[in-house]
Design an enzyme around this catalytic site. Structure first.
Site, PDB file in Angstrom:
ATOM      1  N   ASP A 287       0.831  -1.205   0.000  1.00  0.00           N
ATOM      2  CA  ASP A 287       0.000   0.000   0.000  1.00  0.00           C
ATOM      3  C   ASP A 287       0.875   1.269   0.000  1.00  0.00           C
ATOM      4  O   ASP A 287       1.651   1.500   0.929  1.00  0.00           O
ATOM      5  CB  ASP A 287      -0.872  -0.080   1.269  1.00  0.00           C
ATOM      6  CG  ASP A 287      -1.978   0.945   1.294  1.00  0.00           C
ATOM      7  OD1 ASP A 287      -1.983   1.849   0.434  1.00  0.00           O
ATOM      8  OD2 ASP A 287      -2.838   0.841   2.188  1.00  0.00           O
ATOM      9  N   ASP A 347     -10.494   4.112  -1.219  1.00  0.00           N
ATOM     10  CA  ASP A 347     -11.116   3.109  -0.347  1.00  0.00           C
ATOM     11  C   ASP A 347     -12.640   3.072  -0.483  1.00  0.00           C
ATOM     12  O   ASP A 347     -13.300   4.114  -0.503  1.00  0.00           O
ATOM     13  CB  ASP A 347     -10.789   3.404   1.120  1.00  0.00           C
ATOM     14  CG  ASP A 347      -9.318   3.182   1.424  1.00  0.00           C
ATOM     15  OD1 ASP A 347      -8.526   3.011   0.478  1.00  0.00           O
ATOM     16  OD2 ASP A 347      -8.970   3.192   2.614  1.00  0.00           O
TER      17      ASP A 347
HETATM   18  C1  GLA Z   1      -5.401   2.282   2.858  1.00  0.00           C
HETATM   19  C2  GLA Z   1      -5.902   1.156   1.967  1.00  0.00           C
HETATM   20  C3  GLA Z   1      -6.939   0.353   2.736  1.00  0.00           C
HETATM   21  C4  GLA Z   1      -6.313  -0.197   4.011  1.00  0.00           C
HETATM   22  C5  GLA Z   1      -5.725   0.926   4.845  1.00  0.00           C
HETATM   23  C6  GLA Z   1      -4.912   0.407   6.008  1.00  0.00           C
HETATM   24  O1  GLA Z   1      -6.405   3.189   3.171  1.00  0.00           O
HETATM   25  O2  GLA Z   1      -6.435   1.655   0.776  1.00  0.00           O
HETATM   26  O3  GLA Z   1      -7.443  -0.696   1.935  1.00  0.00           O
HETATM   27  O4  GLA Z   1      -5.318  -1.124   3.659  1.00  0.00           O
HETATM   28  O5  GLA Z   1      -4.863   1.748   4.062  1.00  0.00           O
HETATM   29  O6  GLA Z   1      -4.286   1.416   6.717  1.00  0.00           O
END
Ligand code: GLA
Length: 522
Positions: A287, A347
């Site tokens: 990520d 997200d």
């Molecule tokens: C980001 C990602 C999420 C999750 C969070 C964890 O927002 O897009 O899917 O993994 O980080 O902190």
């Protein structure tokens, strides 16, 4: 025994990522003592640290690097993966405000701190949004330079990473983030694995149990990544999950910190990949978040390639999931850097608007999906309570039409029979998992009604008729208009029944936010 480094404050973020990270703050329990002063105290000028202990024993630190000249305050704030300049800072020790902008474009968000000097502490107040409850923080003087972003490691030269041969169909499993965020631990993961292995999900194709952010602690003296106290023994956990006939996934970031402010893999890519392999990890979600402090978007492919190479070098089959929210048209280069899937959006939230915006927004990316390499519109929210059963059926149908990874994001230990039935609809799953791996697309739209088709192996076609309106709607699908000719078998995949051949067109009354999903086979 181990050093906890760079545990920063996770709440300053951009766009939808911010929201998830922000939720972590709900767990703030105590404000711990910061490094004691060794910089001269002169008004507000200096490096200030807010150190917050997480429930798992790790720390997050926000650094405020301030320079006061009269009533003007300049400097920067580094909070986990965020590093931003103070654009408006005014006041003095008796009362001041600091403002800056995190992110840019539509994701930009204004951040504001208010505070005053009390003894040798800064007492600060901030809010996620102006209407939110204030969050009170205490900053203490920290040594100059502490918390500054680490030195830049140049990105490697580009080369194609050979295909790892995995994920021939979109990965299926579960991920901890949507439901548990920072509250995931070893015991819960084991119980989720127990549930998946006994409730029919495993037999329906679900296999990966993926631990998302917040498992990390710091590193030991040799640089080995350590788990925090929520995960006492990752190898034993992997053995347990494997013993259930399932696979274990994990999460990291190419930056110094993850989105929630935990230890990232920056500078330790090969070593971390070897650790994952030694633990028995089968899947990595990687990520971007913290990497933006070091690298530009244009450098993303090289940085993702680095971990693609590192995973490959371990010799263990590890599915590689890229998570950088679809920036830089990741679908065009995700496969070249070794990615098996790549997030195409920010997200998801457990709400119709979020799910629909993301899901229906995938049209046009179908040319980039193929066996081994998938567009990922984010994890499922089915069963988390923010949508109706009808809406969750639409969610499942749309993801299947998109050949999307099916990663359940709910609490598998306590879901309703209706949720389980949606997640384990074998006929819809068969569309998602079709071996030819063609992603579906929108072929017709009129107002809030849309028809999507997806070519399936053996000359079959999946047809999904969506009603995005709140009110029920009658929709007529003329086969000729959606590219289907001749008489076929028609099966309703939610009713689980064959339909009489309806002639050149098919009409259905579709509930608000609902779907009719059909499979037409010669
Ligand atoms: C980001 C990602 C999420 C999750 C969070 C964890 O927002 O897009 O899917 O993994 O980080 O902190």
């Amino acid at each position: 025994m181990y050093a906890i480094r760079n545990k920063q404050h996770p709440y300053l973020c951009c766009g939808s990522i911010a929201l998830t990270v922000w939720l972590m703050l709900a767990g703030l329990v105590s404000i711990a003592t910061a490094q004691q002063a060794n910089a001269p105290a002169s008004g507000l000028t200096g490096n200030w640290a807010v150190r917050v202990e997480n429930a798992d024993g790790t720390f997050r630190t926000t650094y405020l690097n301030l320079k006061q000249e009269g009533s003007r305050i300049t400097g920067y704030i580094r909070s986990t993966q965020f590093y931003f300049t103070i654009t408006e800072g005014t006041g003095g020790p008796e009362g001041f405000t600091l403002e800056g902008t995190i992110g840019n474009g539509p994701n930009a968000r204004r951040v504001r701190y208010e505070g005053k000097l009390v003894g040798d502490e800064l007492h600060l107040t901030t809010r996620r949004r102006p209407e939110d409850k204030p969050i009170e923080l205490v900053a203490r003087r920290a040594p100059a330079g502490e918390g500054a972003p680490p030195a830049r490691i140049p990105p490697p030269a580009r080369h194609p990473v050979p295909d790892n041969g995995l994920a021939k169909t979109p990965p299926m499993g579960w991920n901890s983030w949507n439901k548990f965020a920072g509250r995931i631990d070893d015991a819960t993961v084991r119980q989720i694995a127990d549930a998946m292995a006994s409730n029919g999900m495993r037999e329906a194709g679900y296999v990966y149990i993926n631990i998302d952010d917040t498992w990390e602690a710091g590193r030991d003296k040799q640089g080995n990544i350590l788990t925090n106290k929520k995960f006492p023994d990752m190898k034993a956990l992997a053995d347990y999950v494997h013993g259930k006939g399932l696979k274990l996934g994990i999460y990291s970031s190419p930056g110094p910190n993850t989105c929630a402010g935990y230890e990232g893999s920056y500078g330790y890519e090969e070593q971390d990949a070897r650790t994952y392999a030694a633990w028995g990890i089968d899947y990595l979600k990687y990520d971007w978040c913290g990497a933006r402090m070091i690298y530009t978007d244009e450098e993303m492919p090289a940085i993702y390639q680095k971990m693609g190479d590192a995973l490959r070098a371990t010799g263990r089959p590890i599915v590689y999931s890229l998570c950088q929210y679809g920036r830089l048209d990741v679908w065009k280069w995700g496969a070249e850097v070794g990615g098996n899937l790549w997030r195409t959006t920010g997200d998801i939230r457990d709400a119709w608007d979020s799910m629909a915006r993301i899901g229906f927004g995938q049209d046009g990316r179908e040319q980039w999906a193929k066996p081994g390499h998938w567009n990922d519109p984010d994890m499922l929210e089915i069963g988390n309570g923010g949508m109706s059963e009808t809406e969750y059926r639409t969610h499942m149908s749309l993801w299947a039409m998109l050949a999307a990874p099916l990663l359940a994001g709910n609490d598998l230990r306590s879901m309703s029979p209706a949720t389980l039935a949606i997640l384990t609809n074998r006929e819809v799953i068969a569309v998602d998992q079709d071996k030819d791996g063609h992603q579906g697309r929108r072929v017709w739209k009129s107002g809030d009604q849309e028809i999507w088709t997806r070519p399936l192996s053996g000359g079959a076609v999946a047809v999904a008729i969506f009603n995005r309106a709140k009110e029920p709607a009658k929709v007529t699908c003329r086969w000729a208009d959606v590219g289907i000719s001749g008489k076929t078998r028609v099966r309703d995949l939610w009713e689980h029944k064959d339909l009489e051949w309806p002639g050149p067109e098919y009409s259905a009354e579709i509930p608000g936010h609902g779907v009719v999903m059909l499979r037409l086979a010669p």
